[in-house]
Design an enzyme around this catalytic site. Structure first.
Site, short mmCIF file in Angstrom:
data_model
loop_
_atom_site.label_atom_id
_atom_site.label_comp_id
_atom_site.label_asym_id
_atom_site.label_seq_id
_atom_site.Cartn_x
_atom_site.Cartn_y
_atom_site.Cartn_z
N ASP A 370 41.82 44.55 42.48
CA ASP A 370 41.44 43.21 42.92
C ASP A 370 41.28 43.19 44.44
OD1 ASP A 370 41.17 40.25 42.46
OD2 ASP A 370 42.93 40.25 43.77
N HIS A 373 37.88 45.29 48.73
CA HIS A 373 37.28 45.36 50.06
C HIS A 373 38.22 44.88 51.17
CE1 HIS A 373 36.12 41.85 47.63
NE2 HIS A 373 36.43 41.14 48.70
N ASP A 471 35.09 35.41 38.32
CA ASP A 471 34.91 34.80 39.64
C ASP A 471 33.63 33.97 39.73
OD1 ASP A 471 37.24 35.87 40.83
OD2 ASP A 471 36.26 37.78 41.10
#
Length: 785
Positions: A370, A373, A471
C-alpha cells in the site's frame, strides 16, 4: 487470487488502512462464543488454496499507523514529531492557527465578515482568503522562525568589534553572509557566521563612530537577509492559501466532491496536519509547548500524499516544505512513520513492522504494498527480505503512482515487485482504454516467434490490470452502468493479469468506502429474485458475463495467446485480438463501450462493418446490457446492494448464424491467399460485447500444419497443430540432423555463406525481398544479417 484489505485491528476512523495494532487480528471478526486468531485466518487461506485453487494476498501498510495506536503513544519517536523533526514547527503553528480559525467559523464568529458556517459560493471563498492574509498570517508571523534577531546579532557583532584582537580572514573569499537556520526552529533563533561578518564589515579605525558605522552596515545586511526570508515565506503562504482553498472547494462546493456541508469540529474547514492530544487553549499558550520535549513529542505529523511529488523523496524530512505549504492531501486518521536510515535509528519501529510482515507472510501467499510510492525504498526492501525468508515465492503487487515508467522500474527491480496495479478507470475514453490493453502486455500479432535467448531490453513492469480498484470512484457515476460489461471485457483481453473489486459486477452505484462502510457484502443465493437486496446470483448485474470472461481470460493465458492487436473501430467500439502463434488461432472481442449514458446521450445506430481474416469457428460469447422490469434501486441498510434493474443477456458457444448481434456474415477472398469474413452487426448496442474464435482459412491451416510437422524435429514447441503428410517428398522424411551430419565443410560453406557472385555462376542469385532489399548471402547467413 483474492485480495483482502487489512484484517488487523482498526483505528478510530475505521479505515481499513489506518491500523491501530499491526499484530492483532481485528476483534470484529470474533463472536462472544469464539475468539478468532491468525491461525484461523491461515486455515481459511489454506482451504481456498487446496480446495478452490485460489491464492490469497493482503496489504502491508508500512508508511503510517492509526493516530489512536497505543504503541505510537508509548514510542512517539516512531513518528515525525516536533522533537525529532523540529523543522515542522512553523507548519504546526500554521496548522493550529487554521484549526482555531475553523472552530471560530463553525461557531459563527466570522459571519459578519462574510464567512458563514456553510460555505456556498466564490464570495465566501474570497472572504476566507482575505481573512487568512489580513488576520491569521500577520498574527502568527511564521517568517520569524527563519529570521535573525537583529538587535541581538548587532550587539554580539559590536562586542566582537570592540575586542582587541579581531583580525579574521574568510576561509573562502567567495563566502557571503547568510542566515544559518536555527536547528531547533525558535522564533528569531537563526544566526549568521560572525567570522564572515567580521571579515566583511571592517571599521576604518577603533573609534566609536567607525564601529557604529560598521554596526549599521551589518544591521542593514541582516535586515536585507531577514527581508528575503519574509518574501520567501510570503511565497510559501500564497501556495498554502491556494491549496487550502482548493481543498475547501473540493470538499464543499465541487459537484464530484463529498459536499461536507457546514463547517463543524467533526468536519473542519481543512483537515488537520498534526495530532494535538492535549486540552485546547489559546494559540500562544499552545505554541509555548512546542519547545517542551515531553509535550512536543506527541505533536505528530499525519500522513497523506502529494500530487506530482518525487516518490524517491520523503516529503516529511528536512528540506521539504510540503507541510508548511499545505500541499499534503492529508489522511487525518493516520500518523506518518519515521524509520530513519537503518534499524538502529528507530529500533522499536523496525522490530514492530518486521513482526507484522512475518505474520502476514506466514498466512498469505502474497502482499500488496500500500502507498508504495511514499514508502522509503530501504524500508520496503528490509521488510520484503524478511517476508521472503518465510515465503520464498511471495507474490508482490504494488500501488505505485510515480507517473514515470523509469521510476516504476526502480521500485520494481529493487523490491522484486511481481505486478504493478494499473487502472482502466484512468482511461478517459474507449481509445485510451484500448491503448492501455496494448501497452500492458503481449507481442504484436504477426510477430516472429522469438528465440529462447535474446538480448535483455528495458521494458515496462508486468501489470495487474484492474477494471476498478477500491481507490477509484464509482464507474457508474463517472461513466454509466452500461459500460461495466464492455470495459471489463476489454480489460480481460489484455495479455497480463487482470482483476476487479467487489461491487463492480453487482453494479453498486457508489464507491464502497474503506473508511465508513459498515454493511455486509451480498451473499450467493441461486434462487434469489432481483428484488432481494441481500443476495446475488447469475441474474445479478454482470456476474454471469464476468464468469464467462474470466474463463476465457484463463484459457488465453494457459494456451499461449501471447500476441495482441487493438483496433479502434469507431469512437465507442474497440476490438481486441489475442492470437496464439503456436496454434494459429485468434480470439477477437468486439466491445461497444458506454462512457456516456445511452439513455441520455446519442449513439449512432450505424455500426461499421468488420472484416476478420480467417474462418470464424464459433461465437464464444455474446452479451448485451439490458434493463428489466423490477423495483428501482434503493440503498439497503444491511447489505451493499447493486442496481436491480440492470442485467446482461448472455449466450455462449454458439454458431455465427445463431447470433442475435450479427446481422449477416459473408466470406470474401481478397487476393489468392486471403480469406476474410465480413461481419455486419444489427444489435451491437452500447453495453454489448461479442467474442469470436477464429482459425486460419482451411488452405493456410494445412500449409502451417505441414510446416510445423517438419519443424518438430528442431523443437517440441512446434508439435501442437502439426500435420503429418503421407505423400511428402522422400527427402523430407529424413531427419535434418542425419542430413547435416554427412555434409563436408565445403558443402556447409555453400549452404551457409554462398554469396551473390558465387550463386550467379550457377545461374541464380540471392533472394530479393520485395520492399526490402537483396540478401547479402544466398545461404542461411543471408537471413541472419
Amino acid at each position: 487470487m483474492i485480495h483482502f484489505t487489512p484484517l488487523q485491528t482498526l483505528g478510530l476512523s475505521r479505515s481499513c488502512y489506518s491500523l491501530a495494532d499491526q499484530l492483532e487480528l481485528n476483534p470484529d471478526f470474533s463472536r462472544p462464543i469464539k475468539k478468532y486468531t491468525w491461525h484461523d485466518v491461515g486455515q481459511v487461506v489454506e482451504k481456498l488454496k487446496k480446495e478452490w485453487n485460489i491464492l490469497c494476498i493482503t496489504d502491508v501498510v508500512y508508511n503510517h499507523t492509526a493516530a489512536s495506536s497505543k504503541w505510537i503513544q508509548e514510542h512517539p519517536e516512531s513518528a515525525y514529531n516536533l522533537v525529532n523533526s523540529p523543522h515542522l514547527k512553523p507548519a504546526w503553528v500554521l496548522d493550529r492557527a487554521l484549526w482555531h480559525f475553523s472552530c471560530d467559523v463553525a461557531e459563527g464568529k466570522y459571519k459578519e465578515k462574510g464567512i458563514p458556517a456553510l460555505i456556498e459560493n466564490d464570495q465566501h471563498m474570497n472572504c476566507i482568503r482575505k481573512i487568512i492574509w489580513e488576520d491569521i498570517f500577520p498574527k502568527i508571523q511564521l517568517w520569524e522562525f527563519f529570521q535573525v534577531d537583529v538587535h541581538k546579532a548587532v550587539e554580539q557583532f559590536r562586542r566582537l568589534l570592540t575586542q582587541g584582537n579581531r583580525r579574521v580572514t574568510k576561509s573562502d573569499p567567495k563566502q557571503h553572509l547568510k542566515i544559518i537556520q536555527d536547528p531547533e526552529y525558535r522564533r528569531l533563533g537563526c544566526t549568521v557566521d560572525m567570522n564572515i561578518a567580521l571579515a566583511t564589515f571592517i571599521p576604518h579605525d577603533d573609534g566609536p563612530a567607525a564601529i557604529e558605522e560598521c554596526c549599521n552596515w551589518f544591521r542593514n545586511r541582516i535586515d536585507e537577509l531577514n527581508s528575503e526570508k519574509h518574501q520567501l515565506m510570503n511565497y510559501h503562504q500564497e501556495q498554502a492559501v491556494n491549496c487550502l482553498l482548493g481543498n475547501v472547494f473540493y470538499e464543499r462546493l465541487a459537484g464530484h466532491g463529498p459536499k461536507l456541508g457546514p463547517v463543524t469540529r467533526r468536519y473542519p474547514l481543512v483537515t488537520r496536519y498534526f495530532t494535538f492530544p492535549f486540552e485546547e487553549m489559546a494559540l500562544s499558550a499552545e505554541e509555548s509547548m512546542i519547545h517542551l520535549p515531553n509535550k512536543a513529542c506527541f505533536f505528530m505529523a499525519h500522513n497523506g500524499w502529494v500530487m506530482g511529488d518525487d516518490p524517491l523523496r520523503n516529503f516529511a524530512e528536512p528540506g521539504s516544505d510540503v507541510y508548511l505549504r499545505r500541499e499534503l492531501i492529508c489522511w487525518g486518521d493516520s500518523v506518518k512513520l519515521r524509520y530513519g536510515n537503518k534499524p538502529e535509528d528507530c529500533p522499536y519501529l523496525w522490530a514492530h513492522m518486521k513482526k507484522y510482515t512475518e505474520i502476514t507472510a506466514t498466512y498469505f501467499q502474497g502482499v500488496r504494498l500500500d502507498n508504495c510510492h511514499s514508502t522509503p525504498l530501504h524500508v520496503a526492501e528490509y521488510m520484503l527480505d524478511a517476508a521472503r525468508k518465510l515465503q520464498p515465492n511471495l507474490y508482490v503487487v504494488a500501488e505505485l503512482f510515480t507517473g514515470n515508467e523509469e521510476l516504476d522500474n526502480i521500485f520494481v527491480t529493487r523490491l522484486g515487485i511481481s505486478s504493478l496495479i494499473r487502472e482502466a478507470m484512468s482511461a478517459y475514453n474507449s481509445h485510451e482504454e484500448g491503448r492501455l490493453v496494448y501497452r500492458y502486455g503481449g507481442e504484436p500479432v504477426g510477430s516472429f516467434v522469438q528465440p529462447c535467448l535474446r538480448p535483455l531490453m528495458p521494458a515496462i513492469a508486468h501489470a495487474l490490470f484492474m477494471d476498478i480498484t477500491h481507490d477509484n470512484e464509482c464507474p457508474i457515476v463517472h461513466r454509466s452502468a452500461y459500460d461495466a460489461l464492455p470495459s471489463t471485457t476489454i480489460v480481460s483481453m489484455a495479455c497480463c493479469a487482470s482483476g476487479s473489486t467487489r461491487g463492480y459486477d453487482e453494479l453498486v452505484p457508489h464507491q464502497i468506502s474503506v473508511v465508513s462502510e459498515e454493511r455486509f457484502y451480498t451473499k450467493w443465493n441461486p434462487g434469489a429474485s432481483p428484488s432481494n437486496t441481500g443476495d446475488v446470483n447469475f441474474q445479478s448485474g454482470i456476474i454471469a458475463a464476468r464468469c464467462a470472461i474470466n474463463k476465457l481470460h484463463q484459457e488465453l493465458g494457459a494456451k499461449g495467446f501471447i500476441q495482441v492487436y487493438v483496433d479502434q473501430v469507431d469512437e465507442d467500439i474497440v476490438a481486441v485480438t489475442r492470437h496464439s502463434p503456436s496454434i494459429h488461432q485468434s480470439v477477437v472481442a468486439v466491445s461497444r463501450t458506454a462512457f456516456r449514458n445511452p439513455k441520455t446521450s446519442f449513439y449512432s445506430k450505424e455500426v461499421p462493418q468488420m472484416c476478420i481474416p480467417g474462418k470464424i469457428e464459433e461465437v464464444v460469447l455474446e452479451a448485451r446490457t439490458i434493463e428489466r422490469n423490477t423495483k428501482p434501486y434503493k440503498k439497503d441498510e444491511n447489505s451493499i446492494n447493486g442496481l436491480p434493474n440492470i442485467t446482461v443477456e448472455i449466450r455462449e458457444h454458439i454458431q455465427l448464424n445463431e447470433s442475435k448481434i450479427v446481422k449477416q456474415a459473408g466470406v470474401a477472398t481478397k487476393g489468392p491467399n486471403e480469406y476474410i469474413q465480413e461481419i455486419e452487426f444489427e444489435n451491437l448496442s452500447p453495453g454489448s460485447v461479442i467474442i469470436f474464435r477464429v482459425s486460419l482459412d482451411p488452405h493456410a491451416q494445412v500449409a502451417v500444419g505441414i510446416l510445423r510437422n517438419h519443424l518438430t524435429q528442431f523443437s517440441p514447441h512446434f508439435k501442437s497443430g502439426s500435420l503429418v503428410v503421407d505423400n511428402a517428398d522422400p527427402i523430407l522424411k529424413i531427419p535434418f540432423a542425419s542430413i547435416a551430419s554427412k555434409l563436408t565443410l565445403t558443402e556447409l560453406n555453400q549452404i551457409l555463406y554462398r554469396c551473390e557472385s558465387e550463386e550467379q555462376e550457377d545461374g541464380g542469385g540471392c533472394y530479393d525481398i520485395p520492399n526490402w532489399s537483396s540478401l547479402k548471402y544466398a545461404g542461411l547467413q543471408g537471413k541472419q544479417v
